[in-house]
Motif scaffolding. Sequence first.
Motif, PDB file in Angstrom:
ATOM      1  N   PRO A 209     -26.581  27.734  -2.775  1.00  0.00           N
ATOM      2  CA  PRO A 209     -26.471  27.204  -1.459  1.00  0.00           C
ATOM      3  C   PRO A 209     -26.149  28.337  -0.415  1.00  0.00           C
ATOM      4  N   SER A 210     -26.324  28.040   0.659  1.00  0.00           N
ATOM      5  CA  SER A 210     -25.822  28.697   1.994  1.00  0.00           C
ATOM      6  C   SER A 210     -24.239  28.950   1.863  1.00  0.00           C
ATOM      7  N   LEU A 211     -23.525  30.449   1.902  1.00  0.00           N
ATOM      8  CA  LEU A 211     -22.275  30.568   1.922  1.00  0.00           C
ATOM      9  C   LEU A 211     -21.741  30.234   3.326  1.00  0.00           C
ATOM     10  N   HIS A 212     -22.436  30.593   4.304  1.00  0.00           N
ATOM     11  CA  HIS A 212     -22.045  30.207   5.728  1.00  0.00           C
ATOM     12  C   HIS A 212     -21.741  28.754   5.846  1.00  0.00           C
ATOM     13  N   ALA A 213     -22.734  27.895   5.471  1.00  0.00           N
ATOM     14  CA  ALA A 213     -22.948  26.472   5.587  1.00  0.00           C
ATOM     15  C   ALA A 213     -21.579  26.052   4.618  1.00  0.00           C
ATOM     16  N   THR A 214     -21.550  26.608   3.424  1.00  0.00           N
ATOM     17  CA  THR A 214     -20.344  25.847   2.884  1.00  0.00           C
ATOM     18  C   THR A 214     -18.966  26.284   3.199  1.00  0.00           C
ATOM     19  N   LEU A 215     -18.630  27.251   3.780  1.00  0.00           N
ATOM     20  CA  LEU A 215     -17.396  27.649   4.090  1.00  0.00           C
ATOM     21  C   LEU A 215     -17.205  26.923   5.615  1.00  0.00           C
ATOM     22  N   SER A 216     -18.354  27.108   6.613  1.00  0.00           N
ATOM     23  CA  SER A 216     -18.079  26.465   7.817  1.00  0.00           C
ATOM     24  C   SER A 216     -17.674  25.146   7.802  1.00  0.00           C
ATOM     25  N   TRP A 217     -18.626  24.194   6.782  1.00  0.00           N
ATOM     26  CA  TRP A 217     -18.278  22.839   6.857  1.00  0.00           C
ATOM     27  C   TRP A 217     -16.999  22.485   5.949  1.00  0.00           C
ATOM     28  N   TYR A 218     -16.628  23.370   5.118  1.00  0.00           N
ATOM     29  CA  TYR A 218     -15.368  23.041   4.278  1.00  0.00           C
ATOM     30  C   TYR A 218     -14.185  23.086   5.430  1.00  0.00           C
ATOM     31  N   ALA A 219     -13.934  24.017   6.197  1.00  0.00           N
ATOM     32  CA  ALA A 219     -12.989  24.393   7.193  1.00  0.00           C
ATOM     33  C   ALA A 219     -13.123  23.296   7.960  1.00  0.00           C
ATOM     34  N   ALA A 220     -14.335  22.841   8.783  1.00  0.00           N
ATOM     35  CA  ALA A 220     -14.393  22.130   9.766  1.00  0.00           C
ATOM     36  C   ALA A 220     -14.083  20.600   9.245  1.00  0.00           C
ATOM     37  N   VAL A 221     -14.478  20.193   8.169  1.00  0.00           N
ATOM     38  CA  VAL A 221     -14.115  18.716   7.537  1.00  0.00           C
ATOM     39  C   VAL A 221     -12.641  18.611   7.265  1.00  0.00           C
ATOM     40  N   PHE A 222     -12.140  20.004   6.654  1.00  0.00           N
ATOM     41  CA  PHE A 222     -10.548  20.033   6.352  1.00  0.00           C
ATOM     42  C   PHE A 222      -9.864  19.835   7.715  1.00  0.00           C
ATOM     43  N   LEU A 250     -19.140  23.089  15.510  1.00  0.00           N
ATOM     44  CA  LEU A 250     -19.198  24.742  15.350  1.00  0.00           C
ATOM     45  C   LEU A 250     -19.582  24.802  13.903  1.00  0.00           C
ATOM     46  N   ALA A 251     -19.234  23.964  13.061  1.00  0.00           N
ATOM     47  CA  ALA A 251     -19.977  24.148  11.548  1.00  0.00           C
ATOM     48  C   ALA A 251     -21.320  23.981  11.527  1.00  0.00           C
ATOM     49  N   PHE A 252     -21.790  23.043  12.372  1.00  0.00           N
ATOM     50  CA  PHE A 252     -23.344  22.733  12.505  1.00  0.00           C
ATOM     51  C   PHE A 252     -24.042  23.997  12.919  1.00  0.00           C
ATOM     52  N   LEU A 253     -23.264  24.558  14.413  1.00  0.00           N
ATOM     53  CA  LEU A 253     -24.120  25.804  14.630  1.00  0.00           C
ATOM     54  C   LEU A 253     -23.996  26.945  13.733  1.00  0.00           C
ATOM     55  N   SER A 254     -22.712  27.078  13.057  1.00  0.00           N
ATOM     56  CA  SER A 254     -22.883  27.998  12.330  1.00  0.00           C
ATOM     57  C   SER A 254     -23.793  27.838  11.197  1.00  0.00           C
ATOM     58  N   ALA A 255     -23.990  26.983  10.508  1.00  0.00           N
ATOM     59  CA  ALA A 255     -25.129  26.733   9.667  1.00  0.00           C
ATOM     60  C   ALA A 255     -26.544  26.681  10.016  1.00  0.00           C
ATOM     61  N   GLU A 261     -32.341  32.382  11.943  1.00  0.00           N
ATOM     62  CA  GLU A 261     -32.389  33.809  11.863  1.00  0.00           C
ATOM     63  C   GLU A 261     -33.322  34.133  10.414  1.00  0.00           C
ATOM     64  N   TYR A 262     -33.763  33.131   9.774  1.00  0.00           N
ATOM     65  CA  TYR A 262     -34.560  33.349   8.733  1.00  0.00           C
ATOM     66  C   TYR A 262     -33.904  33.734   7.374  1.00  0.00           C
ATOM     67  N   ARG A 263     -32.339  33.493   7.371  1.00  0.00           N
ATOM     68  CA  ARG A 263     -31.436  34.075   6.384  1.00  0.00           C
ATOM     69  C   ARG A 263     -31.556  33.038   5.206  1.00  0.00           C
ATOM     70  N   SER A 264     -31.907  31.860   5.395  1.00  0.00           N
ATOM     71  CA  SER A 264     -31.684  30.785   4.460  1.00  0.00           C
ATOM     72  C   SER A 264     -32.476  29.668   4.906  1.00  0.00           C
ATOM     73  N   HIS A 265     -33.242  28.984   3.620  1.00  0.00           N
ATOM     74  CA  HIS A 265     -33.921  27.600   3.814  1.00  0.00           C
ATOM     75  C   HIS A 265     -33.030  26.676   4.367  1.00  0.00           C
ATOM     76  N   ALA A 266     -33.849  25.638   5.006  1.00  0.00           N
ATOM     77  CA  ALA A 266     -33.397  24.405   5.470  1.00  0.00           C
ATOM     78  C   ALA A 266     -32.135  23.759   4.094  1.00  0.00           C
ATOM     79  N   VAL A 267     -33.048  23.672   3.002  1.00  0.00           N
ATOM     80  CA  VAL A 267     -32.424  23.019   1.858  1.00  0.00           C
ATOM     81  C   VAL A 267     -31.122  23.867   1.323  1.00  0.00           C
ATOM     82  N   ASP A 268     -31.052  24.964   1.650  1.00  0.00           N
ATOM     83  CA  ASP A 268     -29.799  25.948   1.459  1.00  0.00           C
ATOM     84  C   ASP A 268     -28.582  25.563   2.159  1.00  0.00           C
ATOM     85  N   VAL A 269     -28.972  25.324   3.366  1.00  0.00           N
ATOM     86  CA  VAL A 269     -27.813  25.109   4.345  1.00  0.00           C
ATOM     87  C   VAL A 269     -27.476  23.724   4.187  1.00  0.00           C
TER      88      VAL A 269
END
Length: 317
Positions: A209-222, A250-255, A261-269
């Motif tokens: 999974p996307s690390l950006h999405a994981t950390l962004s949504w973890y911090a935002a939801v917490f 902010l979490a949604f925009l980061s993910a 930027e073509y760094r991750s697929h939608a399913v990864d995010v």
Amino acid sequence: MPTYTEQKPSSTMGNSALPCLCWLEVGVIELFLFGGLVTLAYLLHFTEIIPVVQQGFICQDIALSKPFAGPSEAVPWPVLYAMAFGAPVVLILVGELSPVLYQLGVGAMRDRAATAGQQGVPTFLRRLVKFTGLHLFGGCSALVLCGLGQVMTGSLAPYFLSVCSPNYTLLPVVSASPDGPSCVPATFITDDICDGSAEEVYNARRSFPSLHATLSWYAAVFMALYASSALCLRGTRLIQPLLVMGLLALAFLSAASRVTEYRSHAVDVLGGSVLGAAIAVYLVGILSFCLRICSVSLVSKIRLTKTTDPHITHGPF
């Protein structure tokens, strides 16, 4: 009304308090496990010691042929880690200290040392340590789970072929083309024929999974759950909803920046977002409830000890 003389907690009480993060006393086992979690997270994300599963790819796959944007990112890694680990700590610090500073300002501050086996520890300090410890533990857990998912799946990033620079002459069957040797269309390639940078190829094999999405949504939801349940904001009723919606935005925009930027697929995010949010909900919900049960149980043991201990003296009013 009987009064009790001050008594230091026995060794039995101290041992029973070790598994509880709500006390300032932390057991050796907890420190050892947390240190192991940090070490594993470091090995997974800052070294290449742990090998990644080598997935094959289809010749000239359009989904893996996106351009590589290079080191410049919409959300750089230092900003991501500052948002994921620094911002929640600042929010917790402000949220726990603001009531204390307010009470000090109006002159109504009392020592509310809810000791529960450890005399002289203010309530706000125990809450500060509890929430901060939960956040750091969850952040390291998110790093480890995301890293394990990446190395075990070996999912290829959208820019994989751009950094791989495959050498098709290493294939047993090569197709001739005006640009030189190429692979036979629709051929599934399992051999390692990449001539690109080893570091970039290694990172391109860790898309899900996307690390950006994981950390962004973890911090935002917490932070959103903390602001909704534990943070008392005076003033307009729209402060908390606006804060929560801003964090989630902010979490949604980061993910989403990883897809644009073509760094991750939608399913990864999507997978990283679900993982990070699930960890935050579990820690703030289930684990916080367990800590409250642990605290009540420990207080009951202390009261029972005060009642049955023959060394406790009773005095007048």
